[in-house]
Design a protein around this motif. Structure first.
Motif, PDB file in Angstrom:
ATOM      1  N   SER A  23       0.836  -1.199   0.000  1.00 29.43           N
ATOM      2  CA  SER A  23       0.000   0.000   0.000  1.00 29.43           C
ATOM      3  C   SER A  23       0.868   1.245   0.000  1.00 29.43           C
ATOM      4  O   SER A  23       2.086   1.172   0.159  1.00 29.43           O
ATOM      5  CB  SER A  23      -0.945   0.005   1.210  1.00 29.43           C
ATOM      6  OG  SER A  23      -0.244   0.319   2.395  1.00 29.43           O
ATOM      7  N   ARG A  24       0.226   2.365  -0.150  1.00 33.74           N
ATOM      8  CA  ARG A  24       0.917   3.659  -0.153  1.00 33.74           C
ATOM      9  C   ARG A  24       1.162   4.131   1.275  1.00 33.74           C
ATOM     10  O   ARG A  24       0.284   4.104   2.118  1.00 33.74           O
ATOM     11  CB  ARG A  24       0.041   4.684  -0.868  1.00 33.74           C
ATOM     12  CG  ARG A  24       0.364   6.149  -0.608  1.00 33.74           C
ATOM     13  CD  ARG A  24      -0.836   6.987  -0.988  1.00 33.74           C
ATOM     14  NE  ARG A  24      -0.684   8.400  -0.743  1.00 33.74           N
ATOM     15  CZ  ARG A  24      -1.713   9.239  -0.650  1.00 33.74           C
ATOM     16  NH1 ARG A  24      -2.937   8.776  -0.782  1.00 33.74           N
ATOM     17  NH2 ARG A  24      -1.519  10.526  -0.438  1.00 33.74           N
ATOM     18  N   GLY A  25       2.394   4.560   1.512  1.00 32.97           N
ATOM     19  CA  GLY A  25       2.718   5.231   2.754  1.00 32.97           C
ATOM     20  C   GLY A  25       3.311   6.595   2.447  1.00 32.97           C
ATOM     21  O   GLY A  25       3.907   6.801   1.384  1.00 32.97           O
ATOM     22  N   GLY A  59      -0.709 -11.062  -7.161  1.00 29.60           N
ATOM     23  CA  GLY A  59      -1.402 -11.399  -8.394  1.00 29.60           C
ATOM     24  C   GLY A  59      -2.155 -10.250  -9.021  1.00 29.60           C
ATOM     25  O   GLY A  59      -2.605 -10.353 -10.159  1.00 29.60           O
ATOM     26  N   ASP A  60      -2.318  -9.139  -8.292  1.00 28.97           N
ATOM     27  CA  ASP A  60      -3.013  -7.968  -8.834  1.00 28.97           C
ATOM     28  C   ASP A  60      -2.168  -7.268  -9.889  1.00 28.97           C
ATOM     29  O   ASP A  60      -0.931  -7.301  -9.850  1.00 28.97           O
ATOM     30  CB  ASP A  60      -3.315  -6.954  -7.723  1.00 28.97           C
ATOM     31  CG  ASP A  60      -4.508  -7.326  -6.882  1.00 28.97           C
ATOM     32  OD1 ASP A  60      -5.231  -8.270  -7.258  1.00 28.97           O
ATOM     33  OD2 ASP A  60      -4.731  -6.668  -5.848  1.00 28.97           O
ATOM     34  N   LYS A  61      -2.844  -6.608 -10.818  1.00 32.52           N
ATOM     35  CA  LYS A  61      -2.197  -5.704 -11.770  1.00 32.52           C
ATOM     36  C   LYS A  61      -2.756  -4.316 -11.496  1.00 32.52           C
ATOM     37  O   LYS A  61      -3.755  -3.919 -12.078  1.00 32.52           O
ATOM     38  CB  LYS A  61      -2.465  -6.150 -13.204  1.00 32.52           C
ATOM     39  CG  LYS A  61      -1.866  -7.508 -13.556  1.00 32.52           C
ATOM     40  CD  LYS A  61      -2.182  -7.895 -14.985  1.00 32.52           C
ATOM     41  CE  LYS A  61      -1.585  -9.260 -15.325  1.00 32.52           C
ATOM     42  NZ  LYS A  61      -1.909  -9.678 -16.714  1.00 32.52           N
ATOM     43  N   PRO A  62      -2.129  -3.568 -10.606  1.00 33.49           N
ATOM     44  CA  PRO A  62      -2.720  -2.322 -10.123  1.00 33.49           C
ATOM     45  C   PRO A  62      -2.692  -1.201 -11.157  1.00 33.49           C
ATOM     46  O   PRO A  62      -1.875  -1.172 -12.069  1.00 33.49           O
ATOM     47  CB  PRO A  62      -1.840  -1.965  -8.920  1.00 33.49           C
ATOM     48  CG  PRO A  62      -0.520  -2.593  -9.231  1.00 33.49           C
ATOM     49  CD  PRO A  62      -0.849  -3.871  -9.955  1.00 33.49           C
ATOM     50  N   ASP A  63      -3.635  -0.268 -10.986  1.00 34.14           N
ATOM     51  CA  ASP A  63      -3.680   0.969 -11.758  1.00 34.14           C
ATOM     52  C   ASP A  63      -2.929   2.008 -10.935  1.00 34.14           C
ATOM     53  O   ASP A  63      -3.461   2.536  -9.951  1.00 34.14           O
ATOM     54  CB  ASP A  63      -5.139   1.379 -11.983  1.00 34.14           C
ATOM     55  CG  ASP A  63      -5.276   2.643 -12.831  1.00 34.14           C
ATOM     56  OD1 ASP A  63      -4.243   3.190 -13.245  1.00 34.14           O
ATOM     57  OD2 ASP A  63      -6.422   3.078 -13.066  1.00 34.14           O
ATOM     58  N   LEU A  64      -1.679   2.283 -11.302  1.00 35.69           N
ATOM     59  CA  LEU A  64      -0.817   3.143 -10.497  1.00 35.69           C
ATOM     60  C   LEU A  64      -0.676   4.525 -11.112  1.00 35.69           C
ATOM     61  O   LEU A  64      -0.806   4.712 -12.316  1.00 35.69           O
ATOM     62  CB  LEU A  64       0.568   2.506 -10.340  1.00 35.69           C
ATOM     63  CG  LEU A  64       0.606   1.122  -9.674  1.00 35.69           C
ATOM     64  CD1 LEU A  64       2.032   0.591  -9.659  1.00 35.69           C
ATOM     65  CD2 LEU A  64       0.041   1.178  -8.268  1.00 35.69           C
ATOM     66  N   ASP A  65      -0.401   5.504 -10.267  1.00 35.26           N
ATOM     67  CA  ASP A  65      -0.188   6.887 -10.676  1.00 35.26           C
ATOM     68  C   ASP A  65       1.012   7.406  -9.892  1.00 35.26           C
ATOM     69  O   ASP A  65       1.095   7.194  -8.677  1.00 35.26           O
ATOM     70  CB  ASP A  65      -1.441   7.719 -10.381  1.00 35.26           C
ATOM     71  CG  ASP A  65      -1.379   9.127 -10.964  1.00 35.26           C
ATOM     72  OD1 ASP A  65      -0.429   9.862 -10.630  1.00 35.26           O
ATOM     73  OD2 ASP A  65      -2.289   9.495 -11.732  1.00 35.26           O
ATOM     74  N   THR A  66       1.932   8.106 -10.562  1.00 37.42           N
ATOM     75  CA  THR A  66       3.146   8.570  -9.883  1.00 37.42           C
ATOM     76  C   THR A  66       2.837   9.542  -8.746  1.00 37.42           C
ATOM     77  O   THR A  66       3.637   9.710  -7.831  1.00 37.42           O
ATOM     78  CB  THR A  66       4.091   9.267 -10.888  1.00 37.42           C
ATOM     79  OG1 THR A  66       3.374  10.308 -11.573  1.00 37.42           O
ATOM     80  CG2 THR A  66       4.613   8.264 -11.903  1.00 37.42           C
TER      81      THR A  66
END
Length: 337
Positions: free
Chosen positions: A132-134, A295-302
Motif C-alpha cells: 500500500s501507499r505510505g 497477483g493484482d495488476k494495479p492501476d498506479l499513478d506517480t
C-alpha cells in the motif's frame, strides 16, 4: 439506498471489466479521468452520442454511471494566461453534456490543489505482504516551498471564477458539482479542512458539495475528524459521494500514514457507515486507493505511488473491498431492523 461504486480511469471498458463488476455486485461506475471520454481530445468536451452508447452498455450489465470528471483546469487557467478561458468553456459544455445524459455528479479538478514534495512516498508492506501507499513527513529531508498567502488567494480567485460559471450551469442542467479534498492533506492545502468549508460558504447552493474521501481526511486527523466532518457536511446534504478508505496513522499524530485494507486500519468502517446513515446519506460508497494483493495488476499513478487507484480486471483488492462493503450493508440492515 446505499450502493457500491468503483472508479475507473478509462472509458474503454471491456466486456470482462463489466462482467466482473456485475458478478461482484457493483451498482455504479465512477469515472476518475476527465480526458478519458470520447470527444474530449477532439473538441474539448465529451461527445453526447458516444457517452449515451457507453451508458447504455453499462446499463445492460445492470449498472449505471454515478460520477464523472470534467476536463482538467490547468495552470494556464489558474494563472489567467491568454486563451485559457477555453478550458472553462469546455468544462461548462461538459456539464451540459452530462446533464443531457442524466448523470448528476461531476467533479472539477484544479491544478495546484495538492502540495507535492512535502512528504516522502514509500512502499508500505502489510498483512501477508500486501502493498500500500505510505507517506512520511520525517523521511522528506528537502521539502519544496509552499505558496504564499497572496499566491493562495489568487489561486482561490481562479477557483471562484470557474465555479461562478460552473455552478449555474450545473443547476440548470440538474447536475451536482462535487469537490474532492486535497490528497495529501498537508497544512494550508486548498481543499483541506478549511478549504472544504470555504467552497461551500462561497457557493451556498444545494448543487455544490463534496466527494467526501474518508481516507484523505483520516490522513489529516483520524476517526474523530472524519466523524465530525461527516456529521457537519452530511447534515447540510453536501456529501454527494463517499470514498471509503481505511488508513493507519495520520500526519498530525504519527507524522506519517499508510493506506490499509478496510478491516486493517485504525478506523471502524461500520461506525463511519452508521454516521453516514444518521445524517441521511444514501449515495454510493466507493472503495478507492485499494492495497495491492499478490497477483493484482494495479492501476498506479506517480502522484500516489503504490496506491491502486482504479479498477482492473481480476483485482483481488477491489473484489475484497466490494465484498466487505456489501457485507457492511447487510449488517446495517439487520442493525437498523
Amino acid at each position: 439506498m446505499l450502493k457500491v461504486s468503483v472508479t475507473v480511469n478509462t472509458s474503454d471498458l471491456t466486456d470482462l471489466d463489466l462482467q466482473q463488476m456485475s458478478q461482484l455486485g457493483v451498482d455504479c461506475i465512477d469515472f476518475g479521468a476527465g480526458g478519458s471520454f470520447a470527444g474530449v481530445q477532439d473538441q474539448g468536451f465529451p461527445d453526447l452520442d458516444k457517452l449515451l452508447k457507453l451508458q447504455k452498455r453499462i446499463r445492460s450489465y445492470g449498472m449505471d454511471i454515478n460520477r464523472v470528471t470534467l476536463p482538467n483546469i490547468t495552470d494556464d487557467f489558474m494563472l489567467n494566461r491568454p486563451g485559457s478561458e477555453l478550458q472553462l468553456q469546455n468544462s461548462v459544455n461538459a456539464v451540459k453534456v452530462f446533464g443531457e445524459a442524466k448523470i448528476d455528479i461531476v467533479r472539477q479538478r484544479f491544478e495546484g490543489d495538492v502540495f507535492y514534495g512535502l512528504s516522502r512516498n514509500y512502499k508500505a508492506i502489510q498483512r501477508g505482504g500486501a502493498i500500500s501507499r505510505g507517506e512520511s513527513l520525517g523521511m522528506m529531508k528537502e521539502k519544496k516551498e509552499t505558496p504564499t498567502l497572496e499566491e493562495l488567494e489568487n489561486w482561490w480567485e481562479a477557483v471562484q471564477r470557474a465555479y461562478k460559471e460552473l455552478v449555474p450551469t450545473a443547476q440548470d442542467s440538474g447536475v451536482r458539482i462535487a469537490m474532492h479534498p486535497s490528497d495529501t492533506p498537508h497544512p494550508d492545502s486548498p481543499f483541506g479542512g478549511i478549504g472544504l468549508h470555504r467552497i461551500i460558504d462561497d457557493f451556498p447552493n444545494k448543487n455544490v458539495g463534496l466527494v467526501y474521501c474518508i481516507g484523505t481526511r483520516a490522513e489529516a486527523g483520524g476517526s474523530s475528524l472524519v466523524l465530525d466532518e461527516i456529521n457537519h457536511f452530511g447534515r447540510k446534504g453536501r456529501i454527494f459521494l463517499v470514498h471509503f478508505r481505511n488508513v493507519r496513522g495520520s500526519l498530525p499524530t504519527a507524522g506519517a500514514f499508510e493506506e490499509a485494507l478496510l478491516d486493517d486500519g485504525d478506523m471502524n468502517m461500520f461506525k463511519l457507515l452508521l454516521e453516514l446513515r444518521k445524517v441521511g446519506y444514501d449515495g454510493c460508497i466507493n472503495p478507492d486507493h485499494v492495497p495491492t494483493m499478490a497477483g493484482d495488476k494495479p492501476d498506479l499513478d506517480t502522484r500516489w505511488e503504490h496506491s491502486n487507484i482504479g479498477w482492473k480486471t481480476s483485482s483481488l483488492g477491489f473484489a475484497y473491498s466490494v465484498g466487505y462493503i456489501k457485507a457492511l450493508f447487510a449488517a446495517l440492515t439487520e442493525f437498523e431492523g
